[in-house]
Scaffold this motif. Structure first.
Motif, mmCIF file in Angstrom:
data_model
loop_
_atom_site.group_PDB
_atom_site.id
_atom_site.type_symbol
_atom_site.label_atom_id
_atom_site.label_comp_id
_atom_site.label_asym_id
_atom_site.label_seq_id
_atom_site.Cartn_x
_atom_site.Cartn_y
_atom_site.Cartn_z
ATOM 1 N N PRO A 72 19.005 24.364 47.568
ATOM 2 C CA PRO A 72 19.987 25.453 47.715
ATOM 3 C C PRO A 72 20.595 25.559 46.274
ATOM 4 N N THR A 73 21.132 26.886 45.905
ATOM 5 C CA THR A 73 21.907 27.151 44.839
ATOM 6 C C THR A 73 23.492 26.400 45.391
ATOM 7 N N ARG A 74 24.264 26.654 44.063
ATOM 8 C CA ARG A 74 25.466 25.949 44.109
ATOM 9 C C ARG A 74 26.327 26.923 45.255
ATOM 10 N N ASP A 75 26.438 28.232 45.162
ATOM 11 C CA ASP A 75 26.778 29.342 46.155
ATOM 12 C C ASP A 75 26.341 29.006 47.530
ATOM 13 N N LYS A 76 25.058 28.814 47.810
ATOM 14 C CA LYS A 76 24.688 28.557 49.188
ATOM 15 C C LYS A 76 25.145 27.185 49.552
ATOM 16 N N LEU A 77 25.246 26.298 48.784
ATOM 17 C CA LEU A 77 26.163 24.969 49.478
ATOM 18 C C LEU A 77 27.556 25.082 49.456
ATOM 19 N N PRO A 105 38.893 22.581 39.069
ATOM 20 C CA PRO A 105 40.049 23.207 39.432
ATOM 21 C C PRO A 105 40.404 24.020 38.007
ATOM 22 N N ARG A 106 39.959 23.834 36.925
ATOM 23 C CA ARG A 106 40.288 24.727 35.532
ATOM 24 C C ARG A 106 39.543 25.955 35.662
ATOM 25 N N SER A 107 38.513 26.034 36.403
ATOM 26 C CA SER A 107 37.500 27.374 36.564
ATOM 27 C C SER A 107 38.382 28.173 37.550
ATOM 28 N N ARG A 108 38.831 29.388 37.105
ATOM 29 C CA ARG A 108 39.574 30.123 38.170
ATOM 30 C C ARG A 108 38.582 30.430 39.423
ATOM 31 N N ARG A 109 37.281 30.768 39.332
ATOM 32 C CA ARG A 109 36.660 31.104 40.514
ATOM 33 C C ARG A 109 36.486 29.868 41.420
ATOM 34 N N ASP A 110 36.246 28.692 40.860
ATOM 35 C CA ASP A 110 36.207 27.451 41.422
ATOM 36 C C ASP A 110 37.552 27.065 41.968
ATOM 37 N N ALA A 111 38.728 27.392 41.267
ATOM 38 C CA ALA A 111 40.049 27.315 41.999
ATOM 39 C C ALA A 111 40.440 28.082 43.280
ATOM 40 N N VAL A 112 39.745 29.160 43.052
ATOM 41 C CA VAL A 112 39.956 30.035 44.698
ATOM 42 C C VAL A 112 39.157 29.354 45.652
ATOM 43 N N ILE A 113 37.922 28.965 45.289
ATOM 44 C CA ILE A 113 37.039 28.416 46.215
ATOM 45 C C ILE A 113 37.557 27.091 46.756
ATOM 46 N N ASN A 125 36.033 36.179 54.018
ATOM 47 C CA ASN A 125 37.571 36.377 53.273
ATOM 48 C C ASN A 125 37.477 35.867 51.846
ATOM 49 N N ILE A 126 36.710 34.898 51.744
ATOM 50 C CA ILE A 126 36.540 34.020 50.341
ATOM 51 C C ILE A 126 35.893 35.359 49.469
ATOM 52 N N ASP A 127 34.753 35.963 50.030
ATOM 53 C CA ASP A 127 34.171 36.791 49.148
ATOM 54 C C ASP A 127 35.234 38.293 48.981
ATOM 55 N N GLU A 128 36.043 38.600 49.858
ATOM 56 C CA GLU A 128 36.841 39.676 49.566
ATOM 57 C C GLU A 128 37.939 39.291 48.623
ATOM 58 N N LEU A 129 38.180 37.892 48.551
ATOM 59 C CA LEU A 129 39.444 37.617 47.723
ATOM 60 C C LEU A 129 38.788 37.357 46.169
ATOM 61 N N LEU A 130 37.424 37.012 46.040
ATOM 62 C CA LEU A 130 36.914 36.553 44.937
ATOM 63 C C LEU A 130 36.697 38.122 44.219
ATOM 64 N N TYR A 131 36.172 39.204 45.200
ATOM 65 C CA TYR A 131 36.259 40.566 44.823
ATOM 66 C C TYR A 131 37.319 41.050 44.235
ATOM 67 N N GLU A 132 38.283 40.973 45.217
ATOM 68 C CA GLU A 132 39.726 41.394 44.750
ATOM 69 C C GLU A 132 40.239 41.238 43.136
ATOM 70 N N LEU A 133 39.869 39.666 42.936
ATOM 71 C CA LEU A 133 40.284 39.030 41.856
ATOM 72 C C LEU A 133 39.420 39.423 40.478
ATOM 73 N N GLY A 134 38.245 40.153 40.822
ATOM 74 C CA GLY A 134 37.428 40.601 39.750
ATOM 75 C C GLY A 134 36.295 39.349 39.497
ATOM 76 N N MET A 135 35.887 38.722 40.492
ATOM 77 C CA MET A 135 35.019 37.668 40.300
ATOM 78 C C MET A 135 33.951 37.699 41.299
ATOM 79 N N TYR A 136 32.683 37.361 40.804
ATOM 80 C CA TYR A 136 31.638 37.490 41.563
ATOM 81 C C TYR A 136 31.802 36.821 42.800
ATOM 82 N N THR A 137 31.073 37.123 43.848
ATOM 83 C CA THR A 137 31.274 36.613 45.202
ATOM 84 C C THR A 137 30.175 35.588 45.511
ATOM 85 N N LEU A 138 30.199 34.994 46.737
ATOM 86 C CA LEU A 138 29.341 34.141 47.121
ATOM 87 C C LEU A 138 28.089 34.670 47.536
ATOM 88 N N ALA A 139 28.110 35.979 47.952
ATOM 89 C CA ALA A 139 26.789 36.751 48.319
ATOM 90 C C ALA A 139 25.664 36.783 47.543
#
Length: 139
Positions: A72-77, A105-113, A125-139
Motif C-alpha cells: 500500500p501507499t502511505r495514504d492507504k496505510l 510533525p513539522r509537516s503541516r499535512r502530517d500534523a493534521v493527520i 472528516n480528515i479529508d474535509e479538514l485537509l481540503y479546507e486547509l488547502g492540502m491534498y486529501t487521502l482519497a
C-alpha cells in the motif's frame, strides 16, 4: 499484476537482481506487513471488514493489502490506521514495517493527520479538514 509464472520467467532472463526489483517493485510483497496487520487486528478485536469500512477503502484493494499481495501507499496505510483506530505509536510501528515514511510533525499535512489519528477522526472528516486547509486529501 503479473502472474507468478511471469515473474519467474523474468528472473530467469533479467541481467541483474537490481533490474528485476526496480522493474517489479509493485509486485513484491512483504509478509511482515501482513503479520503486523493481523496482529493489530487481533489487538483491536476487529475484523478486516470493520477496518476496511472504517478506513473507507475499496474492499478488493484492501483485502489484497491484508493478504500481502499489494504494497500500500502511505495514504492507504493512513486510511487503514484510521479504520483500525490505531494510535500514533501503533501507526508509527505499522509505517516502519511497511517501509513508508513516518508521520512528521513539522509537516503541516502530517500534523493534521497526527492530530486526527490521535482523536480517532473518521477518514471522511480528515479529508474535509485537509481540503479546507488547502492540502491534498487521502482519497
Amino acid at each position: 499484476m503479473k502472474t507468478t509464472a511471469e515473474l519467474v520467467n523474468e528472473i530467469k532472463t533479467v541481467p541483474s537482481l537490481k533490474d528485476f526489483f526496480e522493474d517489479n517493485s509493485q509486485e513484491m510483497t512483504d509478509p511482515k506487513l501482513k503479520a503486523c496487520l493481523d496482529e493489530l487486528l487481533k489487538e483491536k478485536s476487529m475484523t478486516r471488514a470493520e477496518a476496511i469500512r472504517g478506513g473507507d477503502l475499496s474492499a478488493d484493494y484492501a483485502y489484497q493489502i491484508f493478504s500481502g499481495r499489494k504494497n500500500p501507499t502511505r495514504d492507504k496505510l493512513i486510511r487503514l490506521a484510521v479504520g483500525m483506530k490505531l494510535n500514533l505509536e501503533e501507526t508509527s510501528r505499522l509505517f516502519k514495517i511497511a517501509g513508508v515514511g513516518e508521520l512528521y510533525p513539522r509537516s503541516r499535512r502530517d500534523a493534521v493527520i497526527m492530530f486526527c489519528i490521535e482523536r480517532q477522526v473518521p477518514v471522511m472528516n480528515i479529508d474535509e479538514l485537509l481540503y479546507e486547509l488547502g492540502m491534498y486529501t487521502l482519497a
